[in-house]
Design an enzyme around this catalytic site. Structure first.
Site, short mmCIF file in Angstrom:
data_model
loop_
_atom_site.label_atom_id
_atom_site.label_comp_id
_atom_site.label_asym_id
_atom_site.label_seq_id
_atom_site.Cartn_x
_atom_site.Cartn_y
_atom_site.Cartn_z
N ASP A 66 43.21 39.67 42.75
CA ASP A 66 43.46 38.56 43.67
C ASP A 66 44.82 38.74 44.36
OD1 ASP A 66 45.11 37.92 41.55
OD2 ASP A 66 44.44 35.84 41.37
N SER A 67 45.53 39.83 44.00
CA SER A 67 46.72 40.22 44.76
C SER A 67 46.33 40.58 46.19
CB SER A 67 47.44 41.40 44.09
OG SER A 67 46.52 42.44 43.81
N ASP A 105 38.38 40.38 40.08
CA ASP A 105 39.33 39.38 39.58
C ASP A 105 38.81 37.97 39.91
OD1 ASP A 105 41.66 38.92 38.24
OD2 ASP A 105 43.00 39.47 39.91
N LYS A 135 37.95 39.99 35.44
CA LYS A 135 39.22 39.71 34.78
C LYS A 135 39.58 38.27 35.04
CE LYS A 135 43.40 41.09 36.46
NZ LYS A 135 44.06 39.76 36.63
N GLU A 137 42.82 35.26 34.02
CA GLU A 137 44.16 35.07 33.46
C GLU A 137 44.17 33.99 32.38
OE1 GLU A 137 46.92 34.22 36.63
OE2 GLU A 137 46.47 36.09 37.69
N GLU A 204 51.26 41.55 31.69
CA GLU A 204 52.10 41.58 32.90
C GLU A 204 53.43 40.87 32.64
OE1 GLU A 204 50.26 40.31 36.56
OE2 GLU A 204 52.17 40.36 37.65
O1 KIV Z 1 45.63 40.83 41.10
C1 KIV Z 1 46.19 41.84 40.63
O2 KIV Z 1 46.56 42.77 41.34
C2 KIV Z 1 46.42 41.86 39.20
C3 KIV Z 1 47.16 43.04 38.65
C4 KIV Z 1 48.58 42.87 38.93
C5 KIV Z 1 46.89 43.24 37.22
O3 KIV Z 1 46.04 40.97 38.50
#
Ligand code: KIV
Length: 299
Positions: A66-67, A105, A135, A137, A204
């Site tokens: 989600d970055s 994500d 993934k 969080e 992280e």
């Molecule tokens: O969204 C992302 O890029 C991440 C990584 C930093 C692990 O969660």
């Protein structure tokens, strides 16, 4: 886009995309079993070009993170990214048929409202996006969701420590687990995720000693980002490591290239050539038979 050269691919493959046949597809159980072996190589990607680069370089895991919000959409935080955004970009990555395991994500609020909604949203990343795992969080607080997603046969990667979706609750992007109690709590989170059956855990923004302790204590491989060297693998954001953002990057990033600078230079030279009349050249121009040109111009 019009092309003279036919696209690569023998047409015999679904989607027409060629994949390096010398690499077998990486699976979530293989990643879980990789603990203690060579360090896991993980990177983010958000579209077909970044997926192809990452896979060709030998990624074990590609995370459609989600970055996306920060490095592709130019937003200040990840909080505005939606499920539709994530599905769209996950599909762009999986369309290249990478050998790497593709993890989608889960964006903020896609798994916070109810367990049912979380399972449905995780399912969208698999069904519509083509990802092979998701993934999300958070630690013990997210266990009911993690268990339900796992129960739907979707492999889950955990993510603890500095969790960017908690930026407002954390009061900024701060290294987590610097005090004994906070460190113990993160260790308990990681243990709980491990016991639930996640296939890997992203650590992280935590001190190296804590990352090393968690890595020793859990059976799932740990993948660090700003967590020091004593973990089972490393992940960086594609645009950060390639110097594509043109902005300051966090301390834990190593920049292996300055592609922003290279790109600005290339585009500047293109514009110079345009203004000088040097572009396009003869070889970059289409022609028609002379007789046709004569007939056309004599009309
Ligand atoms: O969204 C992302 O890029 C991440 C990584 C930093 C692990 O969660």
């Amino acid at each position: 886009m019009m092309r003279d050269v036919p696209p690569t691919g023998d047409g015999g493959e679904k989607g027409g995309e060629m994949r390096d046949a010398t690499r077998d597809k990486v699976t979530a159980p293989q990643v879980r079993a990789a603990k203690g072996g060579p360090k896991l190589r993980m990177i983010t990607a958000y579209d077909a070009p970044s997926a192809r680069v990452s896979d060709e370089a030998g990624a074990d895991i590609i995370l459609v993170g989600d970055s996306l919000a920060n490095v592709v959409l130019g937003r200040a935080t990840t909080l505005t990214v939606t499920m539709d955004d994530m599905v769209h970009h996950t599909r762009a990555v999986t369309g290249t048929r990478p050998a790497a395991l593709v993890v989608g994500d889960m964006p903020w609020l896609s798994y916070h409202v109810s367990v049912e909604e979380a399972v449905r949203n995780a399912g969208r990343l698999i069904q519509e996006g083509g990802a092979e795992a998701v993934k999300l969080e958070g630690g013990r607080k997210r266990l009911p969701v993690i268990e339900a997603v796992l129960d739907a046969e979707i492999p889950v990667m955990g993510h603890v420590g500095l969790t960017p979706q908690s930026v407002n609750a954390m009061g900024g992007y701060r290294v987590q687990g610097k005090e004994v109690e906070a460190a113990r709590s993160l260790l308990a989170d990681a243990r709980a995720l491990d016991a639930a059956g996640v296939f890997a855990i992203v650590l992280e923004g935590v001190p190296d000693v804590l990352a090393e302790l968690i890595t020793k204590e859990v059976g799932a491989p740990t993948i660090g980002i700003g967590a020091g060297a004593k973990v089972d693998g490393q992940v960086l954001v594609f645009h950060d490591l390639l110097g594509l953002t043109g902005e300051r990057v966090p301390k834990f990033v190593r920049q292996y290239a300055d592609l922003h600078g290279t790109a600005v230079d290339a585009v500047t030279r293109f514009f110079e050539d345009v203004q000088k009349g040097d572009f396009p050249a003869e070889a970059e121009t289409y022609h028609m038979p002379e007789a046709v040109a004569r007939a056309l111009l004599s009309e």
